[in-house]
Design an enzyme around this catalytic site. Structure first.
Site, PDB file in Angstrom:
ATOM      1  N   ASN B 206       0.814  -1.221   0.000  1.00  0.00           N
ATOM      2  CA  ASN B 206       0.000   0.000   0.000  1.00  0.00           C
ATOM      3  C   ASN B 206       0.848   1.273   0.000  1.00  0.00           C
ATOM      4  O   ASN B 206       0.325   2.362   0.149  1.00  0.00           O
ATOM      5  CB  ASN B 206      -0.986  -0.006   1.176  1.00  0.00           C
ATOM      6  N   HIS B 207       2.142   1.127  -0.160  1.00  0.00           N
ATOM      7  CA  HIS B 207       3.005   2.309  -0.184  1.00  0.00           C
ATOM      8  C   HIS B 207       2.915   3.009  -1.543  1.00  0.00           C
ATOM      9  O   HIS B 207       2.741   2.367  -2.562  1.00  0.00           O
ATOM     10  CB  HIS B 207       4.450   1.924   0.136  1.00  0.00           C
ATOM     11  N   LEU B 209       3.632   7.016  -3.845  1.00  0.00           N
ATOM     12  CA  LEU B 209       3.954   8.444  -3.949  1.00  0.00           C
ATOM     13  C   LEU B 209       2.865   9.028  -4.841  1.00  0.00           C
ATOM     14  O   LEU B 209       2.598   8.484  -5.913  1.00  0.00           O
ATOM     15  CB  LEU B 209       5.330   8.628  -4.563  1.00  0.00           C
ATOM     16  N   GLU B 210       2.234  10.085  -4.407  1.00  0.00           N
ATOM     17  CA  GLU B 210       1.170  10.694  -5.211  1.00  0.00           C
ATOM     18  C   GLU B 210       1.435  12.180  -5.412  1.00  0.00           C
ATOM     19  O   GLU B 210       1.913  12.878  -4.507  1.00  0.00           O
ATOM     20  CB  GLU B 210      -0.194  10.544  -4.519  1.00  0.00           C
ATOM     21  N   ASN B 329       2.795   3.900  12.723  1.00  0.00           N
ATOM     22  CA  ASN B 329       3.065   2.599  13.357  1.00  0.00           C
ATOM     23  C   ASN B 329       4.214   2.782  14.344  1.00  0.00           C
ATOM     24  O   ASN B 329       5.386   2.633  13.968  1.00  0.00           O
ATOM     25  CB  ASN B 329       3.526   1.566  12.311  1.00  0.00           C
ATOM     26  N   GLY B 365      -5.497   8.581   1.527  1.00  0.00           N
ATOM     27  CA  GLY B 365      -6.655   7.793   1.101  1.00  0.00           C
ATOM     28  C   GLY B 365      -6.185   6.552   0.378  1.00  0.00           C
ATOM     29  O   GLY B 365      -4.982   6.319   0.222  1.00  0.00           O
ATOM     30  N   HIS B 390      -5.522   6.736  10.641  1.00  0.00           N
ATOM     31  CA  HIS B 390      -4.326   6.822   9.791  1.00  0.00           C
ATOM     32  C   HIS B 390      -4.620   6.676   8.309  1.00  0.00           C
ATOM     33  O   HIS B 390      -3.729   6.889   7.489  1.00  0.00           O
ATOM     34  CB  HIS B 390      -3.301   5.776  10.220  1.00  0.00           C
ATOM     35  N   LYS B 466       3.180   3.549  -7.707  1.00  0.00           N
ATOM     36  CA  LYS B 466       3.038   2.435  -6.765  1.00  0.00           C
ATOM     37  C   LYS B 466       4.178   1.446  -6.925  1.00  0.00           C
ATOM     38  O   LYS B 466       4.700   1.261  -8.020  1.00  0.00           O
ATOM     39  CB  LYS B 466       1.749   1.653  -7.050  1.00  0.00           C
TER      40      LYS B 466
END
Lengths: 135, 467
Positions: B206-207, B209-210, B329, B365, B390, B466
């Site tokens: 789920n990591h 960069l946007e 986390n 999101g 989070h 992604k």
């Protein structure tokens, strides 16, 4: 035989086998399939031979350490350890594995670790494993 | 067997109490921040049971909390918050998670959406080729043993001192970019080996960069203070401590499983294995966890620096300023007041964000959906030991997500919505489809209405990268 099982965020698998040794071999096969979407290659596809040993206080720790050892090979050497033989000794509990190293064309799933969450491993009456992987 | 749902009691529109009779041994009740929509997503009992299990741990104070992005994790639920008295309480690696200090960095700009879109065909591939992604290690800066030692001790400060960023960045990173009292000697050779070539890499899962656009401003004053301007683009980076952190978690689960008998601790789920905060094992884990967090903060710093270099080619001289860098986390030793008594507590936040009064809170999101910038509140400090949600929180397994939304279809859908995507794997794209997650807007509305953190701005993605 192994099959994948669902988890909200992650994935797991269940295995039944004729012996603990086969159970551990199948766990390696299941991990390979999960990480590459392919069936494991034949042993002949492998390259360099390798062996290692793991100690554990119980079967749960042994199977978690086994999968994490395979993940360590994958992450640090970009190589699958394809086990050709696994021997488990009971007193003290340990696992000895021999295998060949295989560089897969593509690794797609980021398995972080095997977990103790929901973990079931037993030898009697039939060797059985249910394990979830953090992804 | 009686359903755990029968032990839930609605306190108000945003809070559900899980009575301490739900599971034998609960020392405190559970408190789940949920409206009726979030409650309807709690049909599967695994996460509820985990809230109850956490409540059985020694030294827990107040409640076993779950934020509205709650879902099934390992040991603790994702979205779980629990505080333990440092004198008689525990620390648990399961309360932090495998990806220690997984977190979010947000960079602001004054670049307009239309200008960014004009360059997107070249900008996104340039980012993708500069910042390594994917499951396997490598691609990052190859650290010498001495450099790695410094990263573990100094975190983002090492990165800035080495030329990867500015002091201004450090002012906006949690704890100034370096957790004090890290114990690098508690980091195993195996963890070092995994982290050696991973600094400055995004990873996978789920990591992301946007590139996002500030789409809506809710709080003009706070947004302005953070440098968020309507219509301008921002860059969000979501990643953590990579294999090094995963290995630290593995190493200490083993240590604590073996130590629990010595401290006469019994847990209902082995993934909750733990040790007293002040024990040798507890202190070693806290020190190792802090070192891993330093690695994570340095990682995001290195990625931010790469982003700046790429943007400088397309938008020379335009500064990209750090709004905030915060982990979701982590466990911190913090002073809090509970029922009139001030205590030093070990606050575990697993898939939960610090929400101290006035502090920016970054809520990513799911892919292709909005993200939010919130502001922490004094109410959160009083009610949840300064904690809020989070992210969106998963709803659906990965295989189910891929069945419902194969990667190719998702690419088309995103393209139709004007969102550019580059990814390491089509299958991972499908697994991370927005349909696999709760509606992040709903999650944010719950924490906003509950007063745990307040909406400042909404961010809309225009490009996604992604692993």
């Amino acid at each position: 035989m192994w099959k994948t099982i669902e988890h909200t965020a992650d994935a797991g698998f269940e295995i039944t086998a004729d012996s603990l040794e086969v159970l551990f071999l199948q766990a390696a096969e299941a991990l390979y399939s999960l990480c590459s979407d392919e069936s494991p290659p034949p042993e002949s596809a492998g390259g360099k031979t390798e062996h290692f040993e793991i100690d554990a206080v119980d079967l749960e720790e042994l199977v978690v350490s086994w999968i994490n050892e395979l993940l360590f090979f994958l992450e640090t050497r970009e190589t699958f350890f394809l086990p050709t033989a696994v021997r488990i000794s009971e007193e003290p509990l340990s696992l000895y594995a021999e295998g060949v190293l295989f560089r897969p064309p593509k690794v797609r799933i980021p398995v972080k670790s095997a977990t103790y969450g929901g973990l079931v491993i037993r030898n009697i009456p039939i060797p059985f494993l249910r394990i979830f992987l953090d992804m | 067997m009686i359903s755990l749902h029968t032990f839930l009691e609605r306190i108000d529109d945003n809070r559900l109490l899980l009575r301490p009779s739900a599971v034998e041994g609960m020392r405190v009740p559970g408190m789940i921040f949920a409206d009726t929509y979030i409650e309807s997503q709690l049909e599967n009992e695994n996460a509820l049971l985990q809230v109850a299990n956490v409540a059985t741990l020694p030294g827990i104070v107040g409640f076993s909390f779950a934020m509205p992005d709650i879902h099934w994790g390992y040991g603790f639920p994702i979205g779980g918050v629990a505080a333990f008295d440092v004198d008689d309480g525990i620390i648990s690696p399961g309360g932090v998670g495998y990806d220690i200090s997984c977190g979010v960095r947000l960079l602001t700009s004054r670049i307009l959406e239309k200008d960014a879109k004009k360059t997107m065909e070249r900008l996104l591939p340039s980012l993708f080729s500069t910042i390594p992604t994917g499951a396997v290690s490598g691609g990052g800066r190859k650290l010498s043993p001495r450099e790695l030692e410094k990263v573990l001790e100094e975190g983002a400060r090492w990165a800035v001192r080495s030329g990867f960023g500015t002091d201004g960045d450090l002012d906006r990173i949690e704890e100034g970019g370096c957790l004090r009292d890290a114990i690098s000697s508690a980091i195993s050779d195996r963890a070092r080996e995994r982290g050696r070539t991973q600094l400055g890499t995004l990873g996978s899962g789920n990591h992301f960069l946007e590139i996002q656009v500030v789409d809506e401003i809710f709080d003009r004053e706070e947004s302005s203070r953070m440098g968020l301007e309507h219509g301008c683009i921002v860059i969000m980076i979501h990643c953590g401590s990579r294999g090094l952190g995963h290995q630290v978690c593995d190493d200490f689960l083993k240590v604590m499983r073996r130590a629990m008998g010595r401290y006469r601790i019994d847990v209902p789920d082995r993934q909750l294995c733990c040790a007293p905060v002040k024990s040798e094992e507890g202190q070693a884990y806290i020190g190792a966890m802090r070192s891993a967090a330093n690695f994570a903060m340095a990682n995001r710093q290195m990625i931010a620096d790469k982003v700046r270099h790429v943007f400088n080619v397309f938008f020379p001289g335009e500064p990209l300023r750090t709004v905030q860098d915060v982990s979701h986390n982590l466990a911190h030793i913090e002073k809090h007041e509970w029922e009139g008594k001030k205590s030093l507590l070990c606050v575990h936040r697993k898939g939960a964000t610090r929400s101290f009064a006035g502090q920016p809170v970054l809520i990513p999101g799911s892919m292709g959906t909005s993200s939010y910038v919130l502001v922490g509140t004094s109410r959160a400090e009083k009610e949840t030991f300064g904690s809020t949600c989070h992210g969106a929180g998963r709803l659906m397994s990965r295989s189910e997500a891929v069945k419902k939304m194969p990667g190719k279809e998702l690419l088309q859908k995103m393209s139709n919505a004007g969102i550019s995507i580059m990814a390491d794997s089509l299958r991972t794209l499908g697994e991370e489809a927005p349909e696999a997650y709760k509606d992040v807007s709903n999650v944010v509305e719950v924490v906003h209405r509950a007063g745990l953190s307040l909406k400042a701005a909404k961010l809309r993605p225009i490009a996604v990268m992604k692993g």
